[in-house]
Write a protein that holds these residues in place. Structure first.
Motif, PDB file in Angstrom:
ATOM      1  N   ALA A 201      75.325  -3.204 -52.315  1.00  0.00           N
ATOM      2  CA  ALA A 201      75.732  -2.004 -51.587  1.00  0.00           C
ATOM      3  C   ALA A 201      77.087  -2.230 -50.944  1.00  0.00           C
ATOM      4  O   ALA A 201      77.260  -3.144 -50.146  1.00  0.00           O
ATOM      5  CB  ALA A 201      74.703  -1.663 -50.513  1.00  0.00           C
ATOM      6  N   ARG A 204      78.812   2.446 -46.395  1.00  0.00           N
ATOM      7  CA  ARG A 204      77.655   3.168 -45.883  1.00  0.00           C
ATOM      8  C   ARG A 204      76.924   3.952 -46.967  1.00  0.00           C
ATOM      9  O   ARG A 204      75.687   4.060 -46.953  1.00  0.00           O
ATOM     10  CB  ARG A 204      78.097   4.114 -44.760  1.00  0.00           C
ATOM     11  CG  ARG A 204      78.520   3.410 -43.475  1.00  0.00           C
ATOM     12  CD  ARG A 204      77.382   3.385 -42.474  1.00  0.00           C
ATOM     13  NE  ARG A 204      77.054   4.725 -42.049  1.00  0.00           N
ATOM     14  CZ  ARG A 204      77.709   5.405 -41.113  1.00  0.00           C
ATOM     15  NH1 ARG A 204      78.759   4.859 -40.509  1.00  0.00           N
ATOM     16  NH2 ARG A 204      77.336   6.617 -40.758  1.00  0.00           N
ATOM     17  N   ASP A 205      77.655   4.500 -47.938  1.00  0.00           N
ATOM     18  CA  ASP A 205      76.998   5.264 -49.005  1.00  0.00           C
ATOM     19  C   ASP A 205      76.094   4.362 -49.840  1.00  0.00           C
ATOM     20  O   ASP A 205      74.972   4.733 -50.195  1.00  0.00           O
ATOM     21  CB  ASP A 205      78.039   5.944 -49.902  1.00  0.00           C
ATOM     22  CG  ASP A 205      78.732   7.098 -49.197  1.00  0.00           C
ATOM     23  OD1 ASP A 205      78.197   7.562 -48.168  1.00  0.00           O
ATOM     24  OD2 ASP A 205      79.800   7.522 -49.667  1.00  0.00           O
ATOM     25  N   GLY A 206      76.587   3.171 -50.153  1.00  0.00           N
ATOM     26  CA  GLY A 206      75.781   2.227 -50.912  1.00  0.00           C
ATOM     27  C   GLY A 206      74.565   1.770 -50.138  1.00  0.00           C
ATOM     28  O   GLY A 206      73.475   1.615 -50.692  1.00  0.00           O
ATOM     29  N   GLU A 207      74.749   1.553 -48.837  1.00  0.00           N
ATOM     30  CA  GLU A 207      73.615   1.160 -48.000  1.00  0.00           C
ATOM     31  C   GLU A 207      72.574   2.278 -47.932  1.00  0.00           C
ATOM     32  O   GLU A 207      71.371   2.025 -47.991  1.00  0.00           O
ATOM     33  CB  GLU A 207      74.111   0.794 -46.608  1.00  0.00           C
ATOM     34  CG  GLU A 207      74.948  -0.479 -46.580  1.00  0.00           C
ATOM     35  CD  GLU A 207      75.562  -0.746 -45.216  1.00  0.00           C
ATOM     36  OE1 GLU A 207      75.976  -1.890 -44.975  1.00  0.00           O
ATOM     37  OE2 GLU A 207      75.625   0.188 -44.389  1.00  0.00           O
ATOM     38  N   ALA A 208      73.055   3.514 -47.808  1.00  0.00           N
ATOM     39  CA  ALA A 208      72.130   4.654 -47.762  1.00  0.00           C
ATOM     40  C   ALA A 208      71.357   4.766 -49.078  1.00  0.00           C
ATOM     41  O   ALA A 208      70.165   5.106 -49.077  1.00  0.00           O
ATOM     42  CB  ALA A 208      72.895   5.943 -47.482  1.00  0.00           C
ATOM     43  N   ALA A 209      72.019   4.474 -50.202  1.00  0.00           N
ATOM     44  CA  ALA A 209      71.328   4.531 -51.496  1.00  0.00           C
ATOM     45  C   ALA A 209      70.214   3.489 -51.564  1.00  0.00           C
ATOM     46  O   ALA A 209      69.122   3.753 -52.082  1.00  0.00           O
ATOM     47  CB  ALA A 209      72.334   4.314 -52.629  1.00  0.00           C
ATOM     48  N   GLU A 217      63.928   9.024 -49.650  1.00  0.00           N
ATOM     49  CA  GLU A 217      65.029   9.925 -49.305  1.00  0.00           C
ATOM     50  C   GLU A 217      64.831  10.545 -47.923  1.00  0.00           C
ATOM     51  O   GLU A 217      65.788  10.763 -47.191  1.00  0.00           O
ATOM     52  CB  GLU A 217      65.123  11.047 -50.352  1.00  0.00           C
ATOM     53  CG  GLU A 217      65.580  10.597 -51.721  1.00  0.00           C
ATOM     54  CD  GLU A 217      67.082  10.398 -51.792  1.00  0.00           C
ATOM     55  OE1 GLU A 217      67.762  10.696 -50.793  1.00  0.00           O
ATOM     56  OE2 GLU A 217      67.563   9.944 -52.847  1.00  0.00           O
ATOM     57  N   VAL A 220      66.277   8.559 -45.041  1.00  0.00           N
ATOM     58  CA  VAL A 220      67.738   8.672 -44.937  1.00  0.00           C
ATOM     59  C   VAL A 220      68.130  10.015 -44.346  1.00  0.00           C
ATOM     60  O   VAL A 220      69.033  10.103 -43.501  1.00  0.00           O
ATOM     61  CB  VAL A 220      68.386   8.471 -46.329  1.00  0.00           C
ATOM     62  CG1 VAL A 220      69.888   8.660 -46.258  1.00  0.00           C
ATOM     63  CG2 VAL A 220      68.048   7.089 -46.870  1.00  0.00           C
ATOM     64  N   GLU A 221      67.437  11.078 -44.756  1.00  0.00           N
ATOM     65  CA  GLU A 221      67.754  12.412 -44.237  1.00  0.00           C
ATOM     66  C   GLU A 221      67.488  12.497 -42.734  1.00  0.00           C
ATOM     67  O   GLU A 221      68.169  13.240 -42.016  1.00  0.00           O
ATOM     68  CB  GLU A 221      66.923  13.463 -44.974  1.00  0.00           C
ATOM     69  CG  GLU A 221      67.311  13.637 -46.439  1.00  0.00           C
ATOM     70  CD  GLU A 221      66.309  14.482 -47.203  1.00  0.00           C
ATOM     71  OE1 GLU A 221      65.321  14.923 -46.564  1.00  0.00           O
ATOM     72  OE2 GLU A 221      66.502  14.698 -48.414  1.00  0.00           O
ATOM     73  N   TYR A 225      72.525   6.850 -37.542  1.00  0.00           N
ATOM     74  CA  TYR A 225      73.208   5.554 -37.638  1.00  0.00           C
ATOM     75  C   TYR A 225      73.744   5.186 -36.273  1.00  0.00           C
ATOM     76  O   TYR A 225      74.328   6.021 -35.570  1.00  0.00           O
ATOM     77  CB  TYR A 225      74.341   5.628 -38.651  1.00  0.00           C
ATOM     78  CG  TYR A 225      75.108   4.332 -38.778  1.00  0.00           C
ATOM     79  CD1 TYR A 225      74.585   3.280 -39.523  1.00  0.00           C
ATOM     80  CD2 TYR A 225      76.333   4.152 -38.147  1.00  0.00           C
ATOM     81  CE1 TYR A 225      75.272   2.081 -39.645  1.00  0.00           C
ATOM     82  CE2 TYR A 225      77.029   2.957 -38.259  1.00  0.00           C
ATOM     83  CZ  TYR A 225      76.501   1.924 -39.013  1.00  0.00           C
ATOM     84  OH  TYR A 225      77.173   0.739 -39.119  1.00  0.00           O
ATOM     85  N   TRP A 238      69.906   1.889 -38.593  1.00  0.00           N
ATOM     86  CA  TRP A 238      69.424   3.270 -38.674  1.00  0.00           C
ATOM     87  C   TRP A 238      68.108   3.389 -37.916  1.00  0.00           C
ATOM     88  O   TRP A 238      67.206   2.557 -38.060  1.00  0.00           O
ATOM     89  CB  TRP A 238      69.190   3.668 -40.135  1.00  0.00           C
ATOM     90  CG  TRP A 238      70.429   3.663 -40.957  1.00  0.00           C
ATOM     91  CD1 TRP A 238      71.227   4.720 -41.290  1.00  0.00           C
ATOM     92  CD2 TRP A 238      71.042   2.518 -41.594  1.00  0.00           C
ATOM     93  NE1 TRP A 238      72.280   4.320 -42.070  1.00  0.00           N
ATOM     94  CE2 TRP A 238      72.195   2.974 -42.270  1.00  0.00           C
ATOM     95  CE3 TRP A 238      70.726   1.158 -41.634  1.00  0.00           C
ATOM     96  CZ2 TRP A 238      73.017   2.114 -42.982  1.00  0.00           C
ATOM     97  CZ3 TRP A 238      71.542   0.303 -42.338  1.00  0.00           C
ATOM     98  CH2 TRP A 238      72.679   0.793 -43.013  1.00  0.00           C
TER      99      TRP A 238
END
Length: 577
Positions: A201, A204-209, A217, A220-221, A225, A238
């Protein structure tokens, strides 16, 4: 029997009883070695839940040929060399027991090639006996192949569960470790079938994935953070909104200096941060990583290294509680961002006073809503606020409002309860709870014991905003109430406070639970079901929600509002098909 030294193989098997509980223990020890070696890619292969085979391959720094036998010797390690190193451990492993313990209860092959070496080398161990070091073609890194776990200890083998159960333990352990090192790619195969494939990752986008792949999902929604540093402490990660609470503490991941732990001090600090936003019996969800100077924590305090000992536990507890509490303050109704910006924790508790509305009772507060809303522009004349504008009230319970996304539904009692509670807290932690004399004092019939209790703790009740006099052996007279609660049921409010005091056993203990007491007081004063509100009153209540901390949920952790988007409404009525 005479005292004598135990044979080395028996010593290793005794150690294996502490280190190797099941296949998941083997995978954990091998993965931690790979992470300590700086691996960026790790592949785990299992057969029959790990009982037949566990193979872990990494691209770490590797082991030189001459050190391979040492890697399988007890208390031989590259991670510490002195007592000073033991006092500031920064690696996951450090005791040098894992590989020899695993080798004593399995058939093990260790192969490695340091980057830059022309070839790799391998050594095998069976029943604790080492074979010759032989050349082995392999890429840079290390491969550990463990076969036939517990083949020589059949009593231990009989305690293993089914293949499915043992693999479930392995998978959960791998997922937990995957949340400690987002920068390392992990691949898990079982019986040659890919089960997990987690790329490294980046950002942040990679970590969220990765979070979505492991926790879903929805986590994450619903995640906020946070990132904060103070002195030697740095926290990031998170936390789920309180409305995403769980029946079990199954989505709680805490990482200390890269090590996954379950610590009582940490758990208590996080429960305290969520104390007045979670429904009774529910558990928060979070993925948090705390970095601290290794010299300030002892990771060797627990045999399994699950719990730790902090040099200054109170400072760590306060840091965690304040950081998470500050993030939860951002959960205002109408906020739509799934991930909030990094939260900065104030250095001192906030001292808040009353606004104009806070000096009114409930009836006057609602009347004031109408006055405020009268001066507000019509929806067409101004930008639509997050919770929109009120349309109607449903069954005297729910407020229906329109915003840009669709239909907003608000539980009026729950929302007003949170608003009142936050104002009572601000008053308590600020100056004092202001009191309002009652035009007609309320006489409450109680037991003699309750009357004596109220008389003995009159000063505490006054701090909470109540003036209570004794009117006889079994009579109490309520003469003043908090300004915010002037229209509350004085009889019920006093009885609840006396019950709290009786349960706490002393005024000092009740003071420590003051937030729970204020929450109960707020519930008494809030808009009741079937109480009709005008559109102006409803609109002003929505504006108060948008301005109030933690207004996403009431004092008991229930949500205060939800929204049905236009897309969801269209789907309900099959529009656009």
């Amino acid at each position: 029997m005479p005292i004598r030294e135990l044979p080395p193989q028996l010593v290793n098997q005794i150690a294996a009883g502490e280190v190797v509980e099941r296949p998941a223990s083997v995978v954990k020890e091998l993965l931690e070695n790979s992470l300590d070696a700086g691996a960026r890619h790790i592949e785990i292969e299992l057969e029959q839940g790990g009982l037949k085979r566990v193979r872990v391959r990494d691209d770490g720094i590797g082991i030189p040929r001459e050190e391979l036998p040492l890697a399988l010797a007890r208390h031989a390690t590259s991670k510490i060399a002195s007592l000073e190193d033991l006092n500031c451990i920064a690696s996951l492993g450090f005791r040098g027991e894992a590989l020899p313990s695993i080798a004593s209860v399995s058939r093990l092959r260790l192969a490695s090639r340091p980057p830059g070496s022309e070839s790799g080398w391998a050594i095998e161990a069976e029943n604790g006996r080492l074979g010759e070091i032989l050349p082995a073609p392999l890429p840079a890194g290390t491969t550990v192949d463990v076969r036939d776990l517990f083949f020589n200890t059949p009593a231990r083998r009989r305690f293993m569960r089914t293949e499915r159960t043992e693999f479930g333990h392995v998978r959960r352990m791998v997922e937990r470790l995957a949340l400690t090192r987002f920068g390392t790619a992990l691949r898990l195969l079982h019986n040659r079938r890919p089960v997990l494939d987690l790329p490294a990752a980046d950002g942040r986008d990679g970590e969220a994935a990765r979070l979505a792949a492991l926790l879903g999902e929805q986590f994450v929604e619903q995640a906020l953070y946070l990132e904060h540093a103070a002195g030697d402490l740095r926290l990031r990660g998170w936390i789920a909104r309180p409305s995403f609470s769980r029946a079990q503490p199954d989505l709680q991941h805490f990482v200390l200096n890269g090590r996954s732990i379950r610590d009582r001090l940490v758990a208590h600090a996080l429960r305290a941060a969520y104390a007045d936003v979670l429904y009774h019996g529910r558990h928060p969800a979070f993925v948090l990583a705390l970095d601290i100077d290794p010299a300030l924590v002892d990771v060797n305090a627990h045999p399994a290294k699950q719990e730790v000992r902090f040099r200054d536990g109170r400072a760590v507890h306060d840091f965690l509680r304040r950081a998470v509490s500050a993030a939860l303050e951002q959960t205002r109704a109408g906020a739509t961002a799934a991930v909030a910006p990094p939260v900065r924790v104030p250095e001192a508790p906030r001292q808040a006073g009353f606004s104009g509305l806070e000096r009114r009772g409930v009836a006057e507060q609602l009347a004031g809503y109408a006055a405020l809303a009268a001066a507000a522009p019509l929806p067409e004349e101004a930008e639509t606020p997050p919770l929109g504008h009120a349309l109607a009230q449903l069954h005297g319970v729910y407020i229906l409002a329109q915003n840009r996304d669709g239909l907003v539904i608000v539980d009026a009692h729950a929302a007003h309860e949170r608003i009142t509670y936050e104002r009572l807290k601000a008053a308590w932690h600020g100056e004092a709870v202001q009191r309002q004399p009652l035009l007609v004092p309320v006489t409450v019939k109680v037991s003699e014991a309750e009357a004596e209790l109220a008389e003995a703790h009159a000063a505490l009740l006054a701090q909470l905003g109540l003036r209570v006099d004794r009117g006889g052996p079994d009579r109490l007279i309520v003469r003043e109430l908090p300004v915010l609660l002037r229209d509350a049921d004085a009889d019920g409010l006093l009885r609840d406070l006396l019950a709290d005091l009786r349960e706490a056993g002393s005024a000092e203990r009740l003071t420590r639970r003051v937030d729970e007491v204020l929450a109960g007081m707020a519930c008494h004063a809030s808009v009741r079901a079937n109480r009709r509100l005008s559109v102006a009153e409803m609109d002003a209540l929505l504006r108060d929600m948008e301005a109030t901390e933690r207004s996403d949920q009431c004092n008991h952790g229930r949500p205060t509002w939800t929204v049905l988007s236009l897309r969801e409404l269209d789907r309900l009525f099959a529009r656009g098909r």
